[in-house]
Design a protein around this motif. Sequence first.
Motif, PDB file in Angstrom:
ATOM      1  N   PHE A  91      35.980  36.776  24.200  1.00 49.28           N
ATOM      2  CA  PHE A  91      36.422  35.755  25.143  1.00 49.28           C
ATOM      3  C   PHE A  91      37.939  35.760  25.255  1.00 49.28           C
ATOM      4  O   PHE A  91      38.650  35.752  24.246  1.00 49.28           O
ATOM      5  N   PHE A 101      38.537  28.963  28.637  1.00 48.33           N
ATOM      6  CA  PHE A 101      37.959  30.223  28.209  1.00 48.33           C
ATOM      7  C   PHE A 101      37.320  30.931  29.396  1.00 48.33           C
ATOM      8  O   PHE A 101      36.786  30.295  30.301  1.00 48.33           O
ATOM      9  N   GLY A 102      37.350  32.259  29.349  1.00 45.95           N
ATOM     10  CA  GLY A 102      36.584  33.043  30.303  1.00 45.95           C
ATOM     11  C   GLY A 102      35.115  33.051  29.922  1.00 45.95           C
ATOM     12  O   GLY A 102      34.724  32.492  28.889  1.00 45.95           O
ATOM     13  N   LYS A 103      34.299  33.710  30.756  1.00 41.06           N
ATOM     14  CA  LYS A 103      32.868  33.732  30.507  1.00 41.06           C
ATOM     15  C   LYS A 103      32.458  34.768  29.478  1.00 41.06           C
ATOM     16  O   LYS A 103      31.313  34.783  29.036  1.00 41.06           O
TER      17      LYS A 103
END
Lengths: 111, 118
Positions: A91, A101-103
């Motif tokens: 992440f 946060f990104g996926k």
Amino acid sequence: AQTVTQSQPEMSVQEAETVTLSCTYDTSESDYYLFWYKQPPSRQMILVIRQEAYKQQNATENRFSVNFQKAAKSFSLKISDSQLGDAAMYFCAYTTDKIIFGKGTRLHILP
Amino acid sequence: EAGVVQSPRYKIIEKKQPVAFWCNPISGHNTLYWYRQNLGQGPELLIRYENEEAVDDSQLPKDRFSAERLKGVDSTLKIQPAELGDSAVYLCASSLDFNGPPEAKTQYFGPGTRLLVL
């Protein structure tokens, strides 16, 4: 609004090879921090590497390094000499007064 | 040194029931975070505490979620009543000082509580 995009849901790399995970973000801030976290299967999330936006030098931690392009708002993670233990979700995270946060990218290591 | 401790590790409840999660951060860490992580997604911040003060709860669904951090140490996150869509992993993390130098911002995560609402 700030966003973090990881465009690769899954990646695979041969053991001992090098792989690069991408992350882009959108922000109007000039001072912020970027992180890569690793979440192994059924295990706790741990920090891989941190980059301060005011630093031009790319952060490095052993086999892990980043390519931080502030103008392009890009923060990729390079893993050299990939090992089986590197298999995990990775992440990318952005922090100012907000934490986003990104996926995530699921990394598979092929023996 | 002990890491971030969370309990329970797993919880199964029926919808409309209440549920509570507990977190004990790393000793000396003044910043505590609660996240929700849906399957295949990244963590989404619900609330951040600095000591006992909730400084960012903008993503906390306040109609059913509540949290507290008494004495600036342990924290409890509660859902009442739970809905089917609340099924997720609830992560707790702590850092030395969110407003401190870069190394103090590093978050240490607990193992999470996996909630299933039936």
